[in-house]
Design a protein around this motif. Structure first.
Motif, mmCIF file in Angstrom:
data_model
loop_
_atom_site.group_PDB
_atom_site.id
_atom_site.type_symbol
_atom_site.label_atom_id
_atom_site.label_comp_id
_atom_site.label_asym_id
_atom_site.label_seq_id
_atom_site.Cartn_x
_atom_site.Cartn_y
_atom_site.Cartn_z
ATOM 1 N N HIS A 1 0.870 -1.165 0.000
ATOM 2 C CA HIS A 1 0.000 0.000 0.000
ATOM 3 C C HIS A 1 0.911 1.220 0.000
ATOM 4 O O HIS A 1 2.010 1.162 0.573
ATOM 5 N N PRO A 2 0.515 2.325 -0.648
ATOM 6 C CA PRO A 2 1.384 3.513 -0.627
ATOM 7 C C PRO A 2 1.804 3.941 0.770
ATOM 8 O O PRO A 2 2.900 4.481 0.965
ATOM 9 N N ALA A 3 0.950 3.674 1.770
ATOM 10 C CA ALA A 3 1.282 4.058 3.140
ATOM 11 C C ALA A 3 2.522 3.333 3.647
ATOM 12 O O ALA A 3 3.284 3.878 4.452
ATOM 13 N N CYS A 4 2.750 2.105 3.179
ATOM 14 C CA CYS A 4 3.923 1.346 3.627
ATOM 15 C C CYS A 4 5.208 2.019 3.160
ATOM 16 O O CYS A 4 6.171 2.152 3.925
ATOM 17 N N ALA A 5 5.236 2.432 1.912
ATOM 18 C CA ALA A 5 6.410 3.129 1.385
ATOM 19 C C ALA A 5 6.607 4.462 2.105
ATOM 20 O O ALA A 5 7.744 4.879 2.371
ATOM 21 N N ARG A 6 5.524 5.126 2.441
ATOM 22 C CA ARG A 6 5.649 6.410 3.150
ATOM 23 C C ARG A 6 6.217 6.199 4.552
ATOM 24 O O ARG A 6 7.008 7.010 5.036
ATOM 25 N N LEU A 7 5.796 5.127 5.218
ATOM 26 C CA LEU A 7 6.343 4.841 6.544
ATOM 27 C C LEU A 7 7.850 4.589 6.471
ATOM 28 O O LEU A 7 8.603 5.034 7.346
ATOM 29 N N THR A 8 8.278 3.885 5.438
ATOM 30 C CA THR A 8 9.713 3.668 5.262
ATOM 31 C C THR A 8 10.441 4.994 5.082
ATOM 32 O O THR A 8 11.518 5.209 5.655
ATOM 33 N N ALA A 9 9.865 5.904 4.312
ATOM 34 C CA ALA A 9 10.489 7.219 4.117
ATOM 35 C C ALA A 9 10.511 8.012 5.423
ATOM 36 O O ALA A 9 11.512 8.665 5.752
ATOM 37 N N ILE A 10 9.421 7.946 6.184
ATOM 38 C CA ILE A 10 9.329 8.687 7.447
ATOM 39 C C ILE A 10 10.356 8.166 8.456
ATOM 40 O O ILE A 10 10.872 8.922 9.285
ATOM 41 N N ALA A 11 10.673 6.881 8.372
ATOM 42 C CA ALA A 11 11.622 6.279 9.315
ATOM 43 C C ALA A 11 12.997 6.938 9.259
ATOM 44 O O ALA A 11 13.768 6.854 10.230
ATOM 45 N N ALA A 12 13.313 7.593 8.160
ATOM 46 C CA ALA A 12 14.610 8.275 8.056
ATOM 47 C C ALA A 12 14.757 9.355 9.122
ATOM 48 O O ALA A 12 15.888 9.723 9.491
ATOM 49 N N ASP A 13 13.635 9.872 9.623
ATOM 50 C CA ASP A 13 13.667 10.898 10.670
ATOM 51 C C ASP A 13 13.367 10.315 12.050
ATOM 52 O O ASP A 13 13.093 11.053 12.996
#
Length: 424
Positions: free
Chosen positions: A353-365
């Motif tokens: 789901h697009p939300a999964c990829a966004r969570l991975t991106a957010i994890a950088a912070d």
């Protein structure tokens, strides 16, 4: 005789493994996750015991004190330093660390949770990640004419967006802007941490010996966080509920925004087929504050129990579960984000789901707490006082004011510093 001994099968080994309810049916799903490893280790069986978060701490500390426990176990990232400091965990050897690239495959913030602050030694591997983010209703934002990219850009734009969506009627329901748990929730510290980080503050001093809640940056975050409830953007009755109830209410369509973790994805995916939220949600980072972007980063680790009689086999299983393939599979079973960087970027997870990829991106912070053994009693102090802050923000007793908030936080710091002083 020698030939007979060489031909004899290896003695069977049964490993005992304690885990938390990482999936809705962990007693079934964890053995399924272990099946590929067991197929290549025919002399080994694994007995899985699922604990619960409420009583698990007492059971694990009792096992660590008595040296009678499982061969390997799951530990929340904030629990691990305390159990390691008690001598309950087997430190990884230099050879074992080399087998996992000295932690390079894992998010650095999660890798540090496998250690004890200020001491040498690594006590396990990160297993899965809890990264916090904003879950929001896309249909609510669309009806209000609010651009999500702008809404979650800064504190000011987020505040303005909440005012626009508050009270809207969408899909037959009146929407409250934001769901935030209060005094009856175990989650209040994790809820506050990202706001403090985004203000440039922290929950502890850099040397982890004093509370940092009274710093100007942290106080600014606490005031902003509280003002959302004071203004009615968080309903007063929400502050009487816990995260589980509010997440159910958000999935049911009562709120526009909730800050939560990856497990909420599972709840969304399991909602009834006609549920509006299933096709009308997305994920965004916490809005940036004057100190930039940050979010809470935690999760669970796997460790070998000091009293295990099968440490070699336990390590092989821990290493397998810490690998890319097993972590990707666990993410599909649980909706928790992998703790390995390569697994968190694996298409099987990111394309779900697009939300999964966004969570991975957010994890950088993502920012994890300092791995101090005293985190448990410290968090209890913070939770108690921040629960009182929720009462203040909801208008119970005296009206909310910055001086009243600062006085409450000053009391929190005094009690927190006593906990830290005793620990040191």
């Amino acid at each position: 005789m020698l030939a007979a001994l060489l031909a004899a099968p290896a003695a069977a080994v049964q490993l005992s493994m304690w885990v938390m309810p990482v999936t809705t049916n962990a007693q079934h799903d964890v053995p399924a996750l272990l099946a590929p490893w067991l197929a290549t280790h025919p002399g080994v069986t694994v007995r899985v015991t699922v604990l619960d978060w409420e009583s698990g701490w007492n059971k694990i500390t009792a096992a660590a004190a008595s040296r009678r426990g499982p061969d390997l176990l799951e530990l929340g990232s904030t629990w691990m330093p305390a159990i390691a400091a008690m001598g309950g965990l087997e430190p990884l050897s230099a050879a074992q660390l080399a087998e996992v690239g000295d932690g390079a495959p894992y998010y650095p913030q999660l890798w540090k949770t496998t250690q004890v602050f200020g001491r040498k030694g690594v006590y396990g591997l990160p297993w899965y990640a809890d990264v916090r983010a904003a879950f929001y209703r896309t249909d609510v934002f669309r009806q209000a004419g609010v651009d999500p990219a702008r809404a979650f850009a800064t504190w000011d734009s987020f505040h303005a967006a909440l005012k626009k969506i508050n009270g809207l009627s969408v899909a037959g329901k009146r929407i409250a802007a934001l769901a935030y748990a209060g005094k009856n929730d175990w989650n209040v510290v994790h809820n506050l941490a990202p706001w403090s980080g985004n203000a440039g503050g922290d929950l502890l001093s850099a040397d982890a010996t004093h509370s940092a809640l009274a710093s100007p940056q942290a106080l600014r975050a606490i005031d902003f966080y509280s003002s959302l409830a004071v203004e009615g953007l968080v309903p007063a009755n929400a502050l009487e509920k816990d995260s589980d109830i509010l997440e159910g209410a958000w999935v049911g369509g009562d709120y526009g925004v909730i800050f939560s973790g990856p497990w909420l994805l599972r709840r969304i995916f399991e909602a009834p087929a006609g549920a509006v939220v299933r096709s009308n949600f997305d994920v965004a980072p916490y809005p940036a504050g004057p100190g930039g972007h940050a979010t809470f980063f935690g999760g669970s680790n796997l460790a070998i129990f000091k009293g295990s009689r099968h440490k070699a086999e336990a390590w092989e299983l821990v290493k397998y579960l810490g690998g890319r393939a097993a972590q990707v599979q666990l993410s599909l079973l649980s909706s928790m984000m992998p703790a390995r960087i390569d697994a968190a970027n694996d298409p099987a997870w990111t394309s779900r789901h697009p939300a999964c990829a966004r969570l991975t991106a957010i994890a950088a912070d993502g920012r994890a707490y300092p791995p101090i053994p005293a985190w448990g009693p410290l968090e209890a102090v913070y939770t108690k006082h921040l629960g009182q802050l929720a009462e203040l923000a909801s208008g119970i007793g005296e009206p909310y004011s910055v001086p009243a908030m600062k006085a409450l936080i000053a009391d929190t710091v005094v009690e927190a510093d006593k906990v830290l002083e005793e620990a040191n």
